[in-house]
Design an enzyme around this catalytic site. Structure first.
Site, short mmCIF file in Angstrom:
data_model
loop_
_atom_site.label_atom_id
_atom_site.label_comp_id
_atom_site.label_asym_id
_atom_site.label_seq_id
_atom_site.Cartn_x
_atom_site.Cartn_y
_atom_site.Cartn_z
N CYS A 296 35.88 12.86 -0.36
CA CYS A 296 35.74 14.32 -0.35
C CYS A 296 36.95 15.02 0.25
CB CYS A 296 34.46 14.72 0.38
SG CYS A 296 34.43 14.34 2.16
N HIS A 344 31.29 16.27 5.20
CA HIS A 344 31.55 16.43 3.76
C HIS A 344 32.19 17.79 3.51
CE1 HIS A 344 31.07 15.27 -0.41
NE2 HIS A 344 30.68 16.50 -0.69
N HIS A 356 33.68 18.81 -5.96
CA HIS A 356 33.78 17.87 -4.82
C HIS A 356 33.64 16.43 -5.31
CE1 HIS A 356 29.21 17.18 -3.90
NE2 HIS A 356 29.37 17.50 -5.16
#
Length: 381
Positions: A296, A344, A356
């Site tokens: 990420c 994240h 993402h």
């Protein structure tokens, strides 16, 4: 004539009817099965339990992956520092040896002029050559240039000793960082292995149902957010009607793409988004920052690098690299961080959506930002 022998009546214990024999065999079989039976297995977890467990493991793995990224970045920097220090120490040591030989030449010259015989070995091993010259009564006989050479040597010797100590401490730090790197890597691999084992026990039908459950969650999250926005817009219009202010151009919610960034900032955000879109379909791989795969924070770092903006490697550092804005003020290109531990991140594209790198086994994709609990939104430029 042989005497008549009466046959002995059969013992009642010897009588075996077919029914009794069958019952006996059945009992023996049951006893045998009982003796050989394995302990009862634990009940198989439900699909929902598997999904929750796998999601938890993926989240834990992502957190461990960010720790790995931090340790890797620190290791790289520390190794460069150690290499620089060792090169510096090597250069200083070489100069120190040359200077020490020169001082030995001075001592030998003084001996030839009538001073006491010099102990060259003692000079070469002396911690402080100035003390050596004083003790051998040679200091007074040295020229001013030679005395300056002694002073310079002492200064250089002290500096070299300090550099050696600094290099030693840096090596110790590097060793600890490398150990942390290995620990984080092992932690990620262990959690991913557990998740893979759980998923491997599912049938093809169960895996399909699991994917359907995830899609349903995303749809419900988007529906809930849409309902929230509609309710907020309705309340805003009601208040405007009461106040007689008329209608406005919009609420500026995160579902929209409105915003008043500068032209330069908008251009950079557009470049970052263009890069992120080009990565859609590439696999998530923990610790990866491109070009073939990403985690990420590796994706967001690479996207903004394409726009000429340098971001740190981890989510924990990226969240500090820019201006924090509200979710309702989010603009395309902003970074959206998730979970309380900020483990994240995705890059916002507008309309409540982001690009993402989701998790192991998945690919870079577009997804609702409301699918996960939002921690904060940061504008890098």
């Amino acid at each position: 004539m042989a005497p008549h022998r009466k046959s002995r009546p059969p013992s009642p214990m010897g009588i075996r009817t077919p029914a009794i024999a069958t019952a006996a065999l059945t009992s023996v079989a049951l006893l045998s099965q009982t003796a050989n039976a394995s302990p009862s297995e634990e009940p198989r977890p439900s699909l929902e339990e598997v999904e929750k467990k796998v999601d938890d493991l993926y989240r834990q793995a992502e957190t461990a992956g960010e720790k790995y990224n931090a340790a890797k970045e620190k290791t790289t920097k520390q190794k460069k520092r150690v290499d620089t220090l060792l090169d510096d120490v090597a250069r200083r040591t070489e100069k120190l040896n040359d200077a020490r030989e020169e001082l030995g030449t001075f001592a030998a010259a003084q001996y030839r002029t009538g001073a006491a015989a010099p102990d060259t070995a003692s000079l070469l091993l002396a911690d402080n050559p100035q003390d050596y010259f004083d003790q051998t009564q040679l200091m007074d006989r040295l020229t001013s240039r030679q005395k300056q050479s002694v002073d310079d040597y002492v200064t250089q010797q002290t500096a070299t000793r300090e550099k050696r100590q600094e290099a030693s401490e840096s090596l110790e730090t590097l060793t600890r960082t490398q150990s942390s790197l290995k620990t984080s890597k092992a932690d990620v691999q262990r959690k991913l292995a557990t998740a893979r084992e759980l998923l491997s026990k599912l049938t093809a039908e169960e895996k399909a149902r699991l994917a359907a459950i995830e899609r349903k969650k995303q749809e419900e999250a988007q529906a809930d957010e849409l309902a929230r926005q509609q309710a907020a817009d309705a309340e805003r219009r009601r208040q405007e009607a009461v106040q007689g202010t008329g209608t406005s151009t919009g609420s500026g919610s995160a579902a929209g793409t409105s915003g008043s960034g500068s032209a330069a900032s908008t251009a950079k955000a557009d470049k970052a988004l263009a890069f992120a879109r080009a990565q859609i379909g590439k696999p998530y791989v923990w610790g990866a920052s491109g070009p073939g795969s990403y985690d990420c924070s590796g994706l967001t770092q690479a996207a903004w690098k394409a726009a000429g903006v340098t971001l740190p490697r981890t989510t924990w550092d990226q969240v500090k690299a820019g201006t924090m804005v509200s979710v309702n003020s989010a603009q395309p290109g902003d970074l959206v961080f998730f979970y309380d531990d900020i483990s994240h991140v995705g890059i916002y594209i507008g309309d409540g959506m982001m690009i993402h790198a989701p998790k192991p086994g998945a690919y870079v994709r577009e997804e609702s930002i409301y699918y996960m609990p939002i921690h904060s939104v940061v504008r890098p430029a």
